[in-house]
Each structure stands twice: as structure tokens, then as C-alpha cells.
Design a protein around this motif. Structure first.
Motif, PDB file in Angstrom:
ATOM      1  N   GLN A   1       0.833  -1.195   0.000  1.00  0.00           N
ATOM      2  CA  GLN A   1       0.000   0.000   0.000  1.00  0.00           C
ATOM      3  C   GLN A   1       0.874   1.255   0.000  1.00  0.00           C
ATOM      4  O   GLN A   1       2.100   1.197   0.123  1.00  0.00           O
ATOM      5  N   THR A   2       0.226   2.404  -0.118  1.00  0.00           N
ATOM      6  CA  THR A   2       0.952   3.666  -0.056  1.00  0.00           C
ATOM      7  C   THR A   2       1.463   3.888   1.356  1.00  0.00           C
ATOM      8  O   THR A   2       1.006   3.254   2.323  1.00  0.00           O
ATOM      9  N   LEU A   3       2.387   4.820   1.498  1.00  0.00           N
ATOM     10  CA  LEU A   3       2.948   5.103   2.816  1.00  0.00           C
ATOM     11  C   LEU A   3       1.868   5.594   3.767  1.00  0.00           C
ATOM     12  O   LEU A   3       1.816   5.166   4.932  1.00  0.00           O
ATOM     13  N   ASP A   4       0.986   6.477   3.292  1.00  0.00           N
ATOM     14  CA  ASP A   4      -0.072   6.991   4.178  1.00  0.00           C
ATOM     15  C   ASP A   4      -0.969   5.858   4.675  1.00  0.00           C
ATOM     16  O   ASP A   4      -1.312   5.788   5.862  1.00  0.00           O
ATOM     17  N   THR A   5      -1.358   4.958   3.767  1.00  0.00           N
ATOM     18  CA  THR A   5      -2.198   3.825   4.166  1.00  0.00           C
ATOM     19  C   THR A   5      -1.450   2.925   5.141  1.00  0.00           C
ATOM     20  O   THR A   5      -2.016   2.432   6.130  1.00  0.00           O
ATOM     21  N   MET A   6      -0.180   2.749   4.871  1.00  0.00           N
ATOM     22  CA  MET A   6       0.635   1.907   5.732  1.00  0.00           C
ATOM     23  C   MET A   6       0.738   2.510   7.141  1.00  0.00           C
ATOM     24  O   MET A   6       0.672   1.787   8.152  1.00  0.00           O
ATOM     25  N   LEU A   7       0.882   3.823   7.257  1.00  0.00           N
ATOM     26  CA  LEU A   7       0.967   4.489   8.563  1.00  0.00           C
ATOM     27  C   LEU A   7      -0.339   4.324   9.342  1.00  0.00           C
ATOM     28  O   LEU A   7      -0.326   4.106  10.569  1.00  0.00           O
ATOM     29  N   HIS A   8      -1.466   4.421   8.663  1.00  0.00           N
ATOM     30  CA  HIS A   8      -2.751   4.226   9.340  1.00  0.00           C
ATOM     31  C   HIS A   8      -2.914   2.771   9.790  1.00  0.00           C
ATOM     32  O   HIS A   8      -3.489   2.493  10.853  1.00  0.00           O
ATOM     33  N   GLN A   9      -2.416   1.826   8.987  1.00  0.00           N
ATOM     34  CA  GLN A   9      -2.442   0.423   9.403  1.00  0.00           C
ATOM     35  C   GLN A   9      -1.631   0.223  10.680  1.00  0.00           C
ATOM     36  O   GLN A   9      -2.076  -0.453  11.625  1.00  0.00           O
ATOM     37  N   VAL A  10      -0.434   0.790  10.701  1.00  0.00           N
ATOM     38  CA  VAL A  10       0.437   0.650  11.878  1.00  0.00           C
ATOM     39  C   VAL A  10      -0.251   1.226  13.109  1.00  0.00           C
ATOM     40  O   VAL A  10      -0.302   0.589  14.179  1.00  0.00           O
ATOM     41  N   LEU A  11      -0.806   2.445  12.985  1.00  0.00           N
ATOM     42  CA  LEU A  11      -1.448   3.088  14.131  1.00  0.00           C
ATOM     43  C   LEU A  11      -2.659   2.275  14.593  1.00  0.00           C
ATOM     44  O   LEU A  11      -2.856   2.052  15.803  1.00  0.00           O
ATOM     45  N   ASN A  12      -3.459   1.838  13.651  1.00  0.00           N
ATOM     46  CA  ASN A  12      -4.666   1.097  14.016  1.00  0.00           C
ATOM     47  C   ASN A  12      -4.321  -0.180  14.789  1.00  0.00           C
ATOM     48  O   ASN A  12      -4.897  -0.465  15.855  1.00  0.00           O
ATOM     49  N   GLN A  13      -3.360  -0.962  14.283  1.00  0.00           N
ATOM     50  CA  GLN A  13      -3.014  -2.213  14.942  1.00  0.00           C
ATOM     51  C   GLN A  13      -2.292  -1.967  16.268  1.00  0.00           C
ATOM     52  O   GLN A  13      -2.391  -2.774  17.206  1.00  0.00           O
ATOM     53  N   ALA A  14      -1.557  -0.861  16.369  1.00  0.00           N
ATOM     54  CA  ALA A  14      -0.901  -0.524  17.634  1.00  0.00           C
ATOM     55  C   ALA A  14      -1.935  -0.209  18.705  1.00  0.00           C
ATOM     56  O   ALA A  14      -1.820  -0.659  19.859  1.00  0.00           O
ATOM     57  N   LEU A  15      -2.961   0.571  18.348  1.00  0.00           N
ATOM     58  CA  LEU A  15      -4.004   0.912  19.327  1.00  0.00           C
ATOM     59  C   LEU A  15      -4.796  -0.323  19.730  1.00  0.00           C
ATOM     60  O   LEU A  15      -5.168  -0.498  20.901  1.00  0.00           O
ATOM     61  N   VAL A  16      -5.055  -1.198  18.744  1.00  0.00           N
ATOM     62  CA  VAL A  16      -5.774  -2.444  19.058  1.00  0.00           C
ATOM     63  C   VAL A  16      -4.956  -3.289  20.026  1.00  0.00           C
ATOM     64  O   VAL A  16      -5.483  -3.919  20.963  1.00  0.00           O
ATOM     65  N   ALA A  17      -3.623  -3.314  19.805  1.00  0.00           N
ATOM     66  CA  ALA A  17      -2.757  -4.163  20.618  1.00  0.00           C
ATOM     67  C   ALA A  17      -2.788  -3.782  22.091  1.00  0.00           C
ATOM     68  O   ALA A  17      -2.627  -4.649  22.965  1.00  0.00           O
ATOM     69  N   ILE A  18      -2.994  -2.494  22.388  1.00  0.00           N
ATOM     70  CA  ILE A  18      -2.979  -2.074  23.798  1.00  0.00           C
ATOM     71  C   ILE A  18      -4.367  -1.655  24.283  1.00  0.00           C
ATOM     72  O   ILE A  18      -4.510  -1.153  25.400  1.00  0.00           O
ATOM     73  N   GLY A  19      -5.380  -1.814  23.438  1.00  0.00           N
ATOM     74  CA  GLY A  19      -6.738  -1.505  23.855  1.00  0.00           C
ATOM     75  C   GLY A  19      -7.033  -0.032  24.002  1.00  0.00           C
ATOM     76  O   GLY A  19      -7.933   0.349  24.769  1.00  0.00           O
ATOM     77  N   ALA A  20      -6.318   0.833  23.260  1.00  0.00           N
ATOM     78  CA  ALA A  20      -6.572   2.276  23.321  1.00  0.00           C
ATOM     79  C   ALA A  20      -7.599   2.662  22.265  1.00  0.00           C
ATOM     80  O   ALA A  20      -7.698   2.031  21.197  1.00  0.00           O
ATOM     81  N   GLU A  21      -8.344   3.701  22.548  1.00  0.00           N
ATOM     82  CA  GLU A  21      -9.403   4.129  21.637  1.00  0.00           C
ATOM     83  C   GLU A  21      -8.966   5.253  20.690  1.00  0.00           C
ATOM     84  O   GLU A  21      -9.665   5.548  19.723  1.00  0.00           O
ATOM     85  N   ALA A  22      -7.857   5.898  20.965  1.00  0.00           N
ATOM     86  CA  ALA A  22      -7.432   7.025  20.134  1.00  0.00           C
ATOM     87  C   ALA A  22      -5.908   7.139  20.168  1.00  0.00           C
ATOM     88  O   ALA A  22      -5.245   6.612  21.077  1.00  0.00           O
ATOM     89  N   GLY A  23      -5.409   7.844  19.178  1.00  0.00           N
ATOM     90  CA  GLY A  23      -3.963   8.076  19.136  1.00  0.00           C
ATOM     91  C   GLY A  23      -3.530   8.685  17.811  1.00  0.00           C
ATOM     92  O   GLY A  23      -4.360   8.985  16.929  1.00  0.00           O
ATOM     93  N   SER A  24      -2.243   8.856  17.677  1.00  0.00           N
ATOM     94  CA  SER A  24      -1.687   9.457  16.448  1.00  0.00           C
ATOM     95  C   SER A  24      -0.315   8.858  16.174  1.00  0.00           C
ATOM     96  O   SER A  24       0.321   8.270  17.066  1.00  0.00           O
ATOM     97  N   LEU A  25       0.151   9.023  14.923  1.00  0.00           N
ATOM     98  CA  LEU A  25       1.489   8.582  14.542  1.00  0.00           C
ATOM     99  C   LEU A  25       2.201   9.767  13.895  1.00  0.00           C
ATOM    100  O   LEU A  25       1.706  10.350  12.928  1.00  0.00           O
ATOM    101  N   MET A  26       3.350  10.110  14.459  1.00  0.00           N
ATOM    102  CA  MET A  26       4.136  11.246  13.963  1.00  0.00           C
ATOM    103  C   MET A  26       5.368  10.738  13.214  1.00  0.00           C
ATOM    104  O   MET A  26       6.041   9.814  13.685  1.00  0.00           O
ATOM    105  N   LEU A  27       5.668  11.319  12.075  1.00  0.00           N
ATOM    106  CA  LEU A  27       6.945  11.073  11.399  1.00  0.00           C
ATOM    107  C   LEU A  27       7.942  12.138  11.833  1.00  0.00           C
ATOM    108  O   LEU A  27       7.580  13.296  12.053  1.00  0.00           O
ATOM    109  N   VAL A  28       9.198  11.710  11.934  1.00  0.00           N
ATOM    110  CA  VAL A  28      10.264  12.616  12.373  1.00  0.00           C
ATOM    111  C   VAL A  28      11.119  13.002  11.170  1.00  0.00           C
ATOM    112  O   VAL A  28      11.620  12.131  10.443  1.00  0.00           O
ATOM    113  N   ALA A  29      11.280  14.311  10.942  1.00  0.00           N
ATOM    114  CA  ALA A  29      12.209  14.820   9.926  1.00  0.00           C
ATOM    115  C   ALA A  29      13.444  15.297  10.678  1.00  0.00           C
ATOM    116  O   ALA A  29      13.505  16.431  11.156  1.00  0.00           O
ATOM    117  N   ASN A  30      14.431  14.395  10.814  1.00  0.00           N
ATOM    118  CA  ASN A  30      15.581  14.699  11.668  1.00  0.00           C
ATOM    119  C   ASN A  30      16.397  15.884  11.161  1.00  0.00           C
ATOM    120  O   ASN A  30      16.885  16.685  11.952  1.00  0.00           O
TER     121      ASN A  30
END
Length: 719
Positions: free
Chosen positions: A13-42
């Protein structure tokens, strides 16, 4: 809570879709209802939310950008490369409140995603109640972060690679040409796309040819057998088909594509295995340069790019987009390099044209100058001889002064001869060609070591010095004059030292030579006019430096005084560019008058002096100062003798009006005899003139003998 199963990320998938997949499964893994994923431009020192899940927030239009050096919880996680568990944001000093001051959560867990020691992203989970997250949540979210680090790094590296290629392109045009940029593109494509081999072919649509083997193929990655890759591309070879048929494509299974596997006939070459067989390629992407050329038939194709994998590979959307961008970057690099080459060629052409114009101007000035000096000297010399004849028996002072004037006339003749000598030899003052400056310097220094053994000669001229582009005969005189001036400046000195240094200036593409002496230096009042005609400190003509600078500048180089000071000698710098008709016959008309002599010359002083020479014989003498005036005179008057100047137009170095008048007389079948007189001629002029049976003599103004001239007149005219 118990440790959950490993999450699965669809990397196609595209990077944006992939980031939403990561966030969604991360929240599911810990039972959280909300959250965000930030990219770092070092490099820029910022964090930006790229994915968000949870309760919608009224009025949200854009995501805020956080600084990594600011006091936020996410920034702390980045800088410390550690997770941060915040039980209550209301009590936490690191929490940065939203712009409206209202927060829709009370507890926060921030976990950095780290790959190869570098923070790529931050996963944030939040809850509406305080003290929601525990140490168990932190450990589970860190496990998720470790699992997604590699696929995120691979995808993010594509963005970094594209940015890096953009930087390389911004440096064009530069030293080294297009090859370093293409190599960089291929290397970054291998690194960011996970490819095994990337190849880039350059193609000239105008010639219908690939650049190999003349220009090496661009290759990144590991080839098992690189030798066949630098051979000629034949019809049927993959690059040929992709470019000629505009047939790009993405092939997860190359064995199913006939044009990738079938045999190709290559004249005069032994059979060889196809690329995919030799290298064990399973998947391939073939792209045109530029990428859009496949859909635009009129777009110029400048090459092809191949991304190869030795394992089965499915091309995802971001990879396809990245490859297209790499291909376009490569096309831009090639086109920019070609335009730069065209610009340089045009600049060289214009410079050469300017140089030719300068040469023509210098030739005209030199020949005109020499012609005028010859006329002036000839008239002066002839006048002195006439006066000597008239003043026979005069006192010694008069005779001595006349001898002085005659000697000065001879000096002018010598100067004129120096200017026209190369014209007589080659037909032109300037005949540009390759010149070995190193050998030239050696040949000029060798005799100096013999004639001036008291001078220590130091030569620092590298063997690798490239050949220059100049006129061997003339530039040799420039070096000869400067070197001999240096030797003469050090006469009588105990510690005399002559130093010659030479090098290539890569920026100006010129050979630079410095000639230094340890003499007394040049006086300030002389320096100001050093290169002016007639400036001298040793009683010579004062032409050497003037002519040397004039010649060097006319041929794209220069001769300058680099520095001098009293007691410190002088250093001269020489820069040399590197390598790289017949007129209608006028028959005699019944009404023509008779006259003895027609004098034809464009110099009125010369005409006056010749006329004075003939006065004692009571001859009927007419004069003409141009070809047209002479034709008119010949049409109206029959002359026993015509004295013709070879060249009747000073600015025109190719003018031969005197020979044209001689041809006119031959065609008219008149009995007019001719004496040709010239202060300027090339080797072929005298033989041409002597082909005429009416020619009595061919006389040069530099050595004009008035006694011989009058004897000719007396014999022909009879008075």
C-alpha cells in the motif's frame, strides 16, 4: 494484559495507508481508543502527525508541527530515544496543550519507532481518563514499534533518497558531468527500493543509438558478470525493445515475458546468455527516461532504467511512484548535461568566432601597418638617395644626417618585414594549431644556457602539461622575446637567476607560464607604458612586448607583467588557450592620348617621391591611387610604362589590384611595359607577376634602388 500476536503490515500500500495500518493495529494491541502517529524529519528537526485515529475533533483543519527541540512529550521521546508514560497530562510539565487550550484526553503514552539508532516516528496512544496506561501497555507498544521499524524505514528511505537526488540535481551543471548524478540515482534506488541491481542506459534519439560502449553503463548493486553489460546494444536486446517500442513495464515474474528470455542475434559476437539468466533475476521494472514518455509519443526518450530483484517482488504503489521519480530525475540530469554541453559548445563556437574576428582584425592591422611603414620607409630612403645625388660634395654634417635618416628608414623596413614575414610564409599572420608548450620552452632555454652560462636557469614545467592552441611561429617569438629580455636585464649580476614555471589552469582551460628574473626590476614610469609600441629601455625598436601582447590577445591568450619592484626582478605571465578574376579587356581606343609613365600606388607620399625622381628626365607622368582610377587612366591614355603597386587597398590583406591591372594590360594587347613595386607580398605573388611578358622588374620597396629604376625608365621611354 497479555502480549498480543504480531501485527501484519501490507507493504504493497501507499505510505499513508501503511501508517494508518500501523497506528490502528498498535491501538488495538494495547486496547486504546485514540492516538496518532508522527513522522520525524531529523534534518529539519520537526515532528508532524501523519495518521490519527479516534473521536473527531470539531474545527480541526490541519495538523500541528512540533519542534524536536521544544518541550513536548513526543520531542522528549525523540531526543531520549525512550518511551514516555504520562498518567495525567494536566500535571505533566512536558505536555504541550493544543492551540485552543482544551485537551480531549488525560493520559498519554508515547513510544519512539527506532531503526539503526535513528528515530523514524513516534506512536502516541491517549485515553480520556487519567492513569489509563500501565507499564504493560508501554511494553506492548514498544514491541509493536520494534516490529514495524524495518518496513517503515524501508518506505521512508525512499523519500530520503528522492530528496538526496534532488540535492544532487541542484548541483548540475558541475564538475564531473552527468555520470556522478546517475551513479547516485542508481545507488539510492538500490538502497531505498531494496533492489539487487539497478542499471541506467543513456540513449540519443537523434542518432538512434545507446551510449554504450563509448560511455560506460551506470550500474549499482552487485553483478555476477559485469563484462557483457558494457557491450553494444543490439536490436532485440531488452533496452532496445523498451526504448524503441516505448515498452516500459513492471514484471513480478520475468520468466513469463518472451522479450526478456528469447535469444538475440548479435552480429560478430558469440552467443551469450540473457541478462535475467546470467544474473538470476526474478522480477524487473523497466522504465523510460523520462517516465511519462510511454504515454507521450512526442516526448524525447533519453534512456532507460532497470530495477532488478533476484527474489520474487511485487511492486507497491509507493515503489512505482518512487521509480518513476528516479527515472524522471535521471532524465533531467541527462537533459541538463546535454544542454550544458550544447551551451559550452555554443560558447566555444562563439569564442572561436570572436577569436577569428580578432585574428582577421589583427591580420588587417598588422599588414596595413607594415604596408604603411614600408611605404614611409621606402619614400624616405628614396628621398635621401635623391638628396645625396643632388647634394654631392656637401659638407659632412649634411651627409651624416642623411645617412642617419637612411639608417632609420632601414629600421622601419626591418619592422615591416617582421610583421609581414609570416604572411609571406603562410598566407596569414595566424595559422592556429596545436603547440607543445613544454617542448617550446625547452627549445628556447637550451641556447640561453650556452650564451648566458652565468645565469642559473630553473625550469618547473610538468611533463603532463597539455598542448596549447596557438601559432607556433608567432608564440615562439613571444617566448623568445620575453626570455631574452630577462637575460639582458640580468647582465653583470653575480646571482642571476631565471625561473620558468608552467601549469594548467583548469578553470580557464589555459596553460599559464610565468617567467621571472632576478634583475633590477622595471621602473614605475616604464611599467605604465610597457606594452605600448616604441617603449624600450635598451635602445631597440620597442616592438617585442607590444606585438607579443597584441598577438596573444588576438589568439585568446595574454601577455602581462605580473609583478615587479626595484631590486626584486620582474615576472611576466603568458596565457595560452588549450587544445581544441579577370577584368574585361579594354582595347586601345582611337582617341587615347599618349604619355610616358603611369604611377599607380595608394600612398600619396610614395607617388610624390617617385614623381620627383622622374622630373629630371622631362617625362610625362600621370598618377592613380586606386584600381578604378588606374583603369580610367589606361582607357583614356596609352602609356609606355606603368609602375604598379601590388596592393591598392590597405585594409584588405588579400588585395592584389596590381596583379589585376597587369592582367588587364595583358588582355588589352597593349605594348605598355610594367614595373611591379610592393612593400607587401606573399611567396606566390612574384611568380604570378613574372608570368607576364610585359613585366620589366619586380621591385620591393624595402630594397628599392632608384638608379636601377631610372635606368629601366630611360630604356623603355627613351628620354
Amino acid at each position: 494484559m497479555t502480549t498480543g500476536p504480531l501485527i501484519r503490515i501490507d507493504t504493497n500500500q501507499t505510505l499513508d495507508t501503511m501508517l494508518h495500518q500501523v497506528l490502528n493495529q498498535a491501538l488495538v494491541a494495547i486496547g486504546a481508543e485514540a492516538g496518532s502517529l508522527m513522522l520525524v524529519a531529523n534534518r529539519r528537526g520537526i515532528l508532524q502527525i501523519k495518521a490519527r485515529l479516534g473521536k473527531p475533533r470539531p474545527g480541526r483543519k490541519t495538523e500541528p508541527i512540533y519542534r524536536t527541540n521544544a518541550g513536548s512529550i513526543a520531542a522528549w521521546a525523540v531526543n531520549n530515544k525512550q518511551s514516555y508514560l504520562c498518567p495525567d497530562v494536566e500535571l505533566d510539565p512536558y505536555f504541550e496543550r493544543p492551540r485552543d487550550g482544551n485537551s480531549n484526553f488525560r493520559s498519554l503514552l508515547s513510544v519512539p519507532v527506532i531503526h539503526a539508532g535513528k528515530v523514524l516516528a513516534v506512536i502516541n496512544a491517549d485515553a480520556e481518563i487519567a492513569n489509563f496506561f500501565t507499564e504493560t501497555h508501554r511494553l506492548e507498544l514498544e514491541r509493536v514499534a520494534r516490529h514495524v521499524a524495518l518496513p517503515l524505514a524501508e518506505r521512508i528511505s525512499i523519500l530520503d533518497a528522492l530528496a538526496e537526488v534532488g540535492v544532487e540535481l541542484s548541483r548540475l551543471p558541475g564538475e564531473g558531468g552527468v555520470s556522478p548524478v546517475l551513479n547516485k540515482i542508481a545507488q539510492l534506488a538500490v538502497k531505498s527500493l531494496g533492489a539487487d541491481v539497478v542499471t541506467l542506459y543513456m540513449y540519443s534519439q537523434e542518432r538512434g543509438e545507446f551510449s554504450v560502449p563509448e560511455t560506460p553503463l551506470t550500474i549499482a548493486g552487485q553483478l555476477r558478470d559485469p563484462r557483457p553489460m558494457q557491450r553494444k546494444v543490439y536490436p532485440g536486446d531488452v533496452p532496445w525493445i523498451v526504448v524503441k517500442e516505448r515498452r516500459p513495464g513492471f514484471y513480478p515474474t520475468v520468466q513469463t515475458m518472451d522479450f526478456l528470455t528469447r535469444e538475440v542475434e548479435r552480429p560478430n559476437e558469440p552467443p551469450r546468455r540473457r541478462f535475467i539468466e546470467r544474473e538470476g533475476i526474478q522480477s524487473m521494472a523497466a522504465l523510460l527516461l523520462p517516465f511519462r514518455a510511454a504515454e507521450m509519443p512526442k516526448e524525447e526518450v533519453v534512456g532507460a532504467m532497470f530495477v532488478n530483484y533476484r527474489t520474487q517482488h511485487d511492486f507497491n504503489i509507493d515503489e512505482v511512484s518512487a521509480m518513476a521519480t528516479f527515472a524522471d530525475y535521471a532524465a533531467v540530469a541527462i537533459l541538463n548535461a546535454r544542454r550544458e554541453e550544447q551551451r559550452r559548445d555554443e560558447q566555444i563556437r562563439m569564442e572561436e568566432q570572436r577569436r577569428i574576428e580578432q585574428i582577421k582584425m589583427a591580420e588587417t592591422i598588422s599588414a596595413n601597418f607594415a604596408h604603411r611603414m614600408g611605404n614611409l620607409a621606402g619614400a624616405s630612403r628614396l628621398a635621401v638617395q635623391v638628396l645625396k645625388h643632388k647634394l654631392a660634395g656637401a659638407d659632412d654634417v649634411i651627409i651624416r644626417q642623411l645617412d642617419l635618416v637612411e639608417r632609420k628608414s632601414d629600421v622601419l623596413f626591418e619592422l615591416a618585414e617582421r610583421l609581414v614575414r609570416p604572411i609571406r610564409k603562410t598566407g596569414s599572420v595566424f595559422e592556429l594549431g596545436p603547440v607543445d608548450i613544454r617542448r617550446l620552452i625547452e627549445s628556447e632555454l637550451a641556447p640561453l644556457a650556452r650564451v648566458a652560462p652565468q645565469v642559473a636557469i630553473v625550469s618547473e614545467v610538468p611533463e603532463s602539461l597539455p598542448r596549447a592552441w596557438s601559432v607556433d611561429f608567432q608564440i615562439r617569438e613571444v617566448f623568445h622575446d620575453v626570455l631574452n629580455n630577462a637575460i639582458e636585464a640580468m647582465q653583470g649580476l653575480a646571482d642571476a637567476r631565471l625561473t620558468v614555471r608552467a601549469c594548467l589552469n583548469a578553470k580557464t582551460h589555459k596553460v599559464e607560464v610565468e617567467i621571472s628574473d632576478s634583475g633590477p626590476g622595471i621602473a614605475p614610469e616604464i611599467v605604465e607604458k610597457l606594452f605600448s609600441l616604441g617603449t624600450t629601455t635598451k635602445g631597440s625598436l620597442g616592438i617585442g612586448l607590444w606585438w607579443g601582447q597584441t598577438f596573444m590577445r588576438a589568439t585568446g591568450g595574454d601577455l602581462t607583467l605580473k609583478h615587479t619592484f626595484p631590486g626584486g626582478g620582474a615576472t611576466f605571465a603568458i596565457e595560452v588557450p588549450c587544445l581544441e578574376a579577370t577584368d574585361p579587356a579594354g582595347g586601345a581606343s582611337p582617341g587615347r592620348t599618349e604619355a610616358d609613365v603611369l604611377l599607380v600606388d595608394d600612398d600619396p607620399d610614395w607617388l610624390l617621391t617617385l614623381g620627383d625622381t622622374l622630373q629630371t628626365g622631362a617625362y610625362v607622368v600621370h598618377t592613380a591611387q586606386s584600381y578604378e582610377q588606374a583603369l580610367t587612366a589606361l582607357a583614356n591614355t596609352h602609356y609606355r610604362l606603368a609602375v604598379l603597386d601590388l596592393r591598392l587597398k590597405d585594409p584588405d590583406t588579400n588585395n592584389r589590384d596590381g596583379l589585376r591591372l597587369l592582367a588587364h594590360l595583358d588582355a588589352a594587347h597593349d605594348d605598355t611595359r610594367v614595373i611591379m613595386v610592393t612593400g607587401y607580398a606573399m611567396d606566390g605573388d612574384e611568380p604570378t607577376a613574372r608570368q607576364s611578358s610585359r613585366l620589366v622588374d619586380y621591385m620591393r620597396k624595402q630594397t628599392f634602388d632608384p638608379i636601377r629604376f631610372i635606368e629601366h625608365v630611360q630604356r623603355i621611354v627613351g628620354k
